[in-house]
Design a protein around this motif. Structure first.
Motif, PDB file in Angstrom:
ATOM      1  N   TYR A 159       0.837  -1.200   0.000  1.00  0.00           N
ATOM      2  CA  TYR A 159       0.000   0.000   0.000  1.00  0.00           C
ATOM      3  C   TYR A 159       0.872   1.249   0.000  1.00  0.00           C
ATOM      4  O   TYR A 159       1.874   1.321   0.681  1.00  0.00           O
ATOM      5  N   GLU A 184       0.963   5.593   0.541  1.00  0.00           N
ATOM      6  CA  GLU A 184       0.285   6.581   1.378  1.00  0.00           C
ATOM      7  C   GLU A 184      -0.980   7.102   0.683  1.00  0.00           C
ATOM      8  O   GLU A 184      -1.989   7.361   1.337  1.00  0.00           O
ATOM      9  N   TYR A 231      -3.710   4.597   1.263  1.00  0.00           N
ATOM     10  CA  TYR A 231      -4.192   4.731   2.637  1.00  0.00           C
ATOM     11  C   TYR A 231      -5.160   5.908   2.744  1.00  0.00           C
ATOM     12  O   TYR A 231      -6.201   5.829   3.384  1.00  0.00           O
ATOM     13  N   ASP A 269       7.943   4.896   8.959  1.00  0.00           N
ATOM     14  CA  ASP A 269       6.685   5.243   8.276  1.00  0.00           C
ATOM     15  C   ASP A 269       5.605   5.643   9.285  1.00  0.00           C
ATOM     16  O   ASP A 269       4.477   5.146   9.246  1.00  0.00           O
ATOM     17  N   THR A 270       5.966   6.550  10.172  1.00  0.00           N
ATOM     18  CA  THR A 270       5.074   6.925  11.263  1.00  0.00           C
ATOM     19  C   THR A 270       4.278   8.181  10.909  1.00  0.00           C
ATOM     20  O   THR A 270       4.828   9.122  10.336  1.00  0.00           O
ATOM     21  N   ARG A 297       0.094   5.808  13.777  1.00  0.00           N
ATOM     22  CA  ARG A 297       0.152   4.672  12.864  1.00  0.00           C
ATOM     23  C   ARG A 297       1.570   4.522  12.349  1.00  0.00           C
ATOM     24  O   ARG A 297       2.265   5.521  12.115  1.00  0.00           O
ATOM     25  N   GLY A 357       4.518   1.729  10.030  1.00  0.00           N
ATOM     26  CA  GLY A 357       4.670   0.593   9.125  1.00  0.00           C
ATOM     27  C   GLY A 357       3.829   0.756   7.870  1.00  0.00           C
ATOM     28  O   GLY A 357       3.148   1.766   7.666  1.00  0.00           O
ATOM     29  N   HIS A 358       3.883  -0.246   7.017  1.00  0.00           N
ATOM     30  CA  HIS A 358       3.087  -0.211   5.795  1.00  0.00           C
ATOM     31  C   HIS A 358       2.818  -1.641   5.342  1.00  0.00           C
ATOM     32  O   HIS A 358       3.433  -2.591   5.822  1.00  0.00           O
ATOM     33  N   LYS A 409       1.533  -5.268   4.975  1.00  0.00           N
ATOM     34  CA  LYS A 409       1.128  -6.249   5.979  1.00  0.00           C
ATOM     35  C   LYS A 409       1.741  -5.965   7.344  1.00  0.00           C
ATOM     36  O   LYS A 409       1.339  -6.563   8.350  1.00  0.00           O
ATOM     37  N   ASP A 410       2.704  -5.041   7.402  1.00  0.00           N
ATOM     38  CA  ASP A 410       3.348  -4.679   8.672  1.00  0.00           C
ATOM     39  C   ASP A 410       2.739  -3.438   9.316  1.00  0.00           C
ATOM     40  O   ASP A 410       3.285  -2.914  10.287  1.00  0.00           O
ATOM     41  N   LEU A 411       1.626  -2.961   8.788  1.00  0.00           N
ATOM     42  CA  LEU A 411       0.981  -1.784   9.355  1.00  0.00           C
ATOM     43  C   LEU A 411       0.482  -2.084  10.771  1.00  0.00           C
ATOM     44  O   LEU A 411      -0.078  -3.153  11.026  1.00  0.00           O
ATOM     45  N   LEU A 420      -8.567  -0.413  10.030  1.00  0.00           N
ATOM     46  CA  LEU A 420      -7.848  -1.586   9.534  1.00  0.00           C
ATOM     47  C   LEU A 420      -8.761  -2.501   8.731  1.00  0.00           C
ATOM     48  O   LEU A 420      -8.338  -3.107   7.741  1.00  0.00           O
TER      49      LEU A 420
END
Length: 309
Positions: free
Chosen positions: A2, A4, A7, A53-54, A66, A68-69, A71-73, A97
């Motif tokens: 994904y 930004e 998102y 990636d905060t 939030r 990560g990005h 699957k690690d979000l 989510l």
């Protein structure tokens, strides 16, 4: 993976990058409780945002973090002032989510947070200890004086340094006058120890926003050459936080000297000092345990029980 933009289009909460002008507002959420974790400080989130990636958002008077990005979000627990707002914050994270098609996951939940979640929503979540990211908290007075048998080896290293360099080293608080020397010294450290790009970038952000972040720092010179650097801030009024600490490893006792002198000059009135996590690195864990921590900041991942809807 994904992006930004995706998102922003799919999510229900509007997130923003950390900007220095956001500090006062975001610190206001953290000040409600006396958090020990550095995850609950604007400075940490600000200087490491590119690496992790905060981003942040405020909705319904609740602060969301939030990171990560793909699957690690994940999210940090919602920062809310009231109990009902906290439950509402959990609901909003679920909605966010779910809309992104990702499983519910909170990280860096303290023991207090997990107890509140279990009390408010019993049996809904599993709490998984994250030992590699638990932060080491020491008594400031012990880190200065290095007392007792458990710290004897550290004290021996410090004494060896003082015997050899006691009349030849100088401690300097970082000011505008010596900041360029500090930058040059730390750049040389990175050149000697390999390219640690994310850490060097975070340190550059810290230097570029020094006054606005309210950090303090110091260098040690030996024969006029910068051989050690450190900086830190406050997690709360009782706890200091060491952000970066670098020293020439070939000089015995130099790490003990910069640690001791910095605490004496800048944070002697604190009760504790947070020296961050070991990331599961065996040598780093051994070194941090060697300073006899008072305690670790427990951290848990929060996930839905498999039996939950």
């Amino acid at each position: 993976m994904y992006t930004e933009q995706i998102y922003k289009e799919m999510g229900i909460i509007e997130f923003h990058p950390f900007r220095i002008e956001d500090k006062k507002m975001i610190d206001g959420f953290f000040r409600i409780h006396h958090y020990e974790q550095i995850d609950c400080t604007f400075n940490t989130l600000f200087i490491w945002q590119k690496a992790h990636d905060t981003s942040w958002a405020v909705q319904d008077n609740i602060l969301f973090i939030r990171a990560g990005h793909g699957k690690d979000l994940f999210f940090l627990p919602p920062f809310a002032k009231e109990e009902e707002e906290f439950k509402h914050g959990l609901d909003l994270i679920h909605e966010e989510l779910d809309k992104l098609g990702m499983p519910f996951r909170l990280k860096s939940a303290s023991r207090w947070v997990t107890e509140q979640i279990e009390r408010l929503l019993p049996g809904k979540y599993d709490f998984i200890e994250d030992r590699d990211n638990e932060e080491y908290v020491y008594r400031t007075a012990d880190m200065i004086s290095l007392p007792g048998k458990k710290l004897r080896m550290k004290k021996n290293h410090l004494n060896a340094f003082l015997r050899q360099y006691g009349g030849d080293y100088t401690y300097e608080s970082i000011t505008k006058e010596n900041m360029e020397d500090a930058k040059a010294g730390i750049h040389e450290w990175f050149e000697r120890h390999g390219d640690i790009e994310e850490e060097e970038e975070a340190m550059k952000i810290c230097f570029d926003n020094w006054d606005e972040l309210g950090v303090k720092g110091a260098i040690i010179r030996i024969y006029g050459k910068v051989e050690a650097f450190t900086n830190g801030d406050l997690v709360n009024e009782r706890m200091a936080h060491i952000i970066f600490e670098k020293a020439n490893p070939n000089i015995r006792g130099l790490y003990q000297a910069i640690n001791r002198d910095f605490l004496i000059h800048e944070f002697a009135d604190t009760e504790f000092v947070n020296r961050e996590e070991d990331l599961g690195i065996e040598g780093l864990r051994e070194a941090k345990m060697g300073y006899n921590p008072d305690h670790l900041t427990e951290k848990f991942d929060v996930v839905l029980k498999k039996s939950s809807d």
